[in-house]
Design an enzyme around this catalytic site. Structure first.
Site, PDB file in Angstrom:
ATOM      1  N   ALA A  24       0.837  -1.199   0.000  1.00 48.98           N
ATOM      2  CA  ALA A  24       0.000   0.000   0.000  1.00 48.98           C
ATOM      3  C   ALA A  24       0.875   1.253   0.000  1.00 48.98           C
ATOM      4  O   ALA A  24       1.810   1.377   0.801  1.00 48.98           O
ATOM      5  CB  ALA A  24      -0.913   0.001   1.217  1.00 48.98           C
ATOM      6  N   GLY A  67       8.832  -8.150  -1.029  1.00 43.94           N
ATOM      7  CA  GLY A  67       8.195  -6.903  -0.617  1.00 43.94           C
ATOM      8  C   GLY A  67       9.201  -5.903  -0.096  1.00 43.94           C
ATOM      9  O   GLY A  67       9.860  -5.202  -0.860  1.00 43.94           O
ATOM     10  N   ARG A  68       9.377  -5.863   1.233  1.00 41.60           N
ATOM     11  CA  ARG A  68      10.175  -4.811   1.855  1.00 41.60           C
ATOM     12  C   ARG A  68      11.629  -4.783   1.379  1.00 41.60           C
ATOM     13  O   ARG A  68      12.279  -3.738   1.432  1.00 41.60           O
ATOM     14  CB  ARG A  68      10.134  -4.977   3.376  1.00 41.60           C
ATOM     15  CG  ARG A  68       8.758  -4.748   3.989  1.00 41.60           C
ATOM     16  CD  ARG A  68       8.757  -5.079   5.476  1.00 41.60           C
ATOM     17  NE  ARG A  68       9.074  -6.480   5.709  1.00 41.60           N
ATOM     18  CZ  ARG A  68       9.739  -6.927   6.772  1.00 41.60           C
ATOM     19  NH1 ARG A  68      10.177  -6.082   7.693  1.00 41.60           N
ATOM     20  NH2 ARG A  68       9.962  -8.220   6.923  1.00 41.60           N
ATOM     21  N   ASN A  87       7.162 -16.050   0.761  1.00 36.22           N
ATOM     22  CA  ASN A  87       7.331 -14.626   1.036  1.00 36.22           C
ATOM     23  C   ASN A  87       7.782 -14.457   2.480  1.00 36.22           C
ATOM     24  O   ASN A  87       7.326 -15.174   3.367  1.00 36.22           O
ATOM     25  CB  ASN A  87       6.002 -13.904   0.783  1.00 36.22           C
ATOM     26  CG  ASN A  87       6.018 -12.437   1.175  1.00 36.22           C
ATOM     27  OD1 ASN A  87       5.135 -11.976   1.878  1.00 36.22           O
ATOM     28  ND2 ASN A  87       7.010 -11.685   0.729  1.00 36.22           N
ATOM     29  N   GLY A  88       8.698 -13.519   2.688  1.00 33.37           N
ATOM     30  CA  GLY A  88       9.142 -13.208   4.038  1.00 33.37           C
ATOM     31  C   GLY A  88      10.647 -13.247   4.168  1.00 33.37           C
ATOM     32  O   GLY A  88      11.283 -14.277   3.944  1.00 33.37           O
ATOM     33  N   ASP A  89      11.242 -12.082   4.477  1.00 34.17           N
ATOM     34  CA  ASP A  89      12.671 -11.961   4.764  1.00 34.17           C
ATOM     35  C   ASP A  89      13.560 -12.232   3.551  1.00 34.17           C
ATOM     36  O   ASP A  89      14.645 -12.803   3.679  1.00 34.17           O
ATOM     37  CB  ASP A  89      13.091 -12.877   5.916  1.00 34.17           C
ATOM     38  CG  ASP A  89      12.451 -12.480   7.237  1.00 34.17           C
ATOM     39  OD1 ASP A  89      11.847 -11.386   7.293  1.00 34.17           O
ATOM     40  OD2 ASP A  89      12.555 -13.247   8.209  1.00 34.17           O
ATOM     41  N   GLN A 139      -4.215  -6.716  -7.013  1.00 34.63           N
ATOM     42  CA  GLN A 139      -4.624  -7.397  -5.791  1.00 34.63           C
ATOM     43  C   GLN A 139      -5.890  -6.752  -5.233  1.00 34.63           C
ATOM     44  O   GLN A 139      -5.972  -5.539  -5.105  1.00 34.63           O
ATOM     45  CB  GLN A 139      -3.540  -7.374  -4.724  1.00 34.63           C
ATOM     46  CG  GLN A 139      -3.914  -8.257  -3.531  1.00 34.63           C
ATOM     47  CD  GLN A 139      -2.916  -8.206  -2.401  1.00 34.63           C
ATOM     48  OE1 GLN A 139      -2.790  -7.178  -1.753  1.00 34.63           O
ATOM     49  NE2 GLN A 139      -2.229  -9.304  -2.145  1.00 34.63           N
ATOM     50  N   CYS A 177      -2.866  -9.011   4.930  1.00 35.99           N
ATOM     51  CA  CYS A 177      -2.733  -7.731   5.620  1.00 35.99           C
ATOM     52  C   CYS A 177      -3.056  -7.875   7.106  1.00 35.99           C
ATOM     53  O   CYS A 177      -4.134  -8.341   7.473  1.00 35.99           O
ATOM     54  CB  CYS A 177      -3.663  -6.698   4.997  1.00 35.99           C
ATOM     55  SG  CYS A 177      -3.508  -5.056   5.736  1.00 35.99           S
TER      56      CYS A 177
END
Length: 382
Positions: free
Chosen positions: A28, A241-242, A217-219, A82, A113
């Site tokens: 977002a 993502g991040r 997904n993740g890290d 999405q 989320c």
């Protein structure tokens, strides 16, 4: 340096080959047209870059702000969107509108989320606990998309918290109802973005879901992380993502690593300044210069992470008001400063774990398919 993943067949999501098997996670306020274009300029045009979360009710109401958020670049294919929602009827109608208007080629359902304003309405990471409701939602979305050949995928978390794990059931339900792939953020909603992702859960989901791709997904903060995740879990692709915040060139590194090619050289501060300016210019084209500069400010700390830049200069970047000022500020940076390797670690929001906000009585009956009262009233895009 070359980092090589174990050879796998090409990931396909519906009719679309995803090569390399990399997906930009919807974020977002981040993955708008400009940021996606920047990531695509570094990465492969045949990876997938998902737009920021769109609220199904806003699509049905044809909310003007939402329609602009749903913008795609002319050469962006597949156009990946999405959706968020809680009501099967609303989500089904939103999908029918999107495919009827030809607005997207791929639709993902947000069940990851953890934000309280979403989960307290039964949405996002709270929703998979309600197995029957979740099943109806996926069924309605697939039914709306299937006639146009648009694949529906689902992204979710391990569960609400350690006492309410939902991911294995969620994967099986999504598979049974016709989803073309599932993605797991290997944290619970209670963890939010804190702690460490449990990649072993991705491996267990891969064992449970046998006929459609499973993405992890993740890290993933470096190309080596993606390779290691795929090797350790057997997942079919990664969702990033991040890790790419302030670092869109990560997609070039991911492409090289997953194709067994040498990794590109990390950018010095001069090159980072060029990328930052390009980001500002693309945002200006999309949003207008004033709004673009306000939007760009949140990216500054990510771009400059670990680089030598004084406090006064960083404050000036954080209040930048025009492309001309941005160019001048970039000119004050030391272009020869090398990329700091410690900047490859975690970036973006992390926060602390906490209790998940849920509708009253949400945990009483996982087979209750009722839509929570007021859950479908959120209508602003994202």
């Amino acid at each position: 340096m070359t980092i090589t993943a174990e050879a796998k067949s090409v990931l396909r999501i519906g009719p679309y080959p995803v090569d390399p098997a990399v997906v930009l996670a919807p974020m977002a306020g981040i993955t708008n047209l400009a940021f996606r274009k920047l990531c695509r300029e570094f990465g492969s045009s045949t990876s997938i870059y998902v737009c920021e979360m769109i609220t199904a009710r806003a699509v049905v109401e044809r909310n003007e702000k939402t329609l602009h958020m749903m913008s795609f670049d002319e050469d962006e294919h597949p156009r990946s969107m999405q959706l968020y929602g809680v009501d099967p009827a609303t989500l089904g109608e939103a999908v029918r509108i999107i495919v009827g208007e030809g607005w997207a080629d791929h639709i993902d359902l947000n069940l990851g989320c953890p934000v309280p304003k979403v989960t307290r309405l039964g949405g996002g990471a709270a929703l998979p606990y309600k197995r029957a409701l979740f099943s109806k939602i996926v069924n309605a979305m697939v039914a709306g998309a299937e006639p146009a050949g648009v694949p529906v995928t689902v992204k979710f978390r391990i569960g609400i918290d350690d006492d309410h794990l939902t991911y294995l059931d969620a994967g099986r339900i999504a598979e049974a109802e016709g989803a073309k792939a599932v993605a797991l953020h290997a944290r619970t909603a209670a963890q939010r973005y804190s702690g460490q992702a449990d990649w072993s859960a991705i491996a267990r989901l891969k064992e449970a879901v046998q006929t459609i791709p499973v993405l992890g997904n993740g890290d993933i903060f470096a190309a080596a992380d993606a390779v290691r995740m795929m090797d350790e879990t057997g997942c079919d692709g990664v969702v990033v993502g991040r890790g790419c915040l302030g670092r869109p060139w990560l997609f070039a590194e991911l492409q090289a690593a997953l194709r067994g090619e040498p990794l590109p050289e990390a950018p010095n501060l001069g090159r980072v300044g060029e990328v930052l300016y390009r980001h500002g210019a693309l945002l200006s084209e999309h949003l207008g210069e004033d709004k673009a500069m306000r939007d760009l400010r949140k990216h500054m700390a990510w771009y400059l992470m670990g680089f030598p830049a004084g406090a006064d200069l960083r404050r000036s970047f954080a209040t930048v008001a025009s492309l001309t000022q941005l160019r001048d500020l970039i000119g004050e940076l030391d272009p020869t400063a090398p990329f700091p390797r410690d900047a490859e670690g975690p970036r973006g929001r992390q926060g602390s774990p906490g209790k998940v906000a849920l509708p009253y009585g949400w945990l009483d009956d996982p087979d209750d398919a009722a839509v929570p009262e007021g859950a479908d009233l959120m209508h602003s895009g994202g």
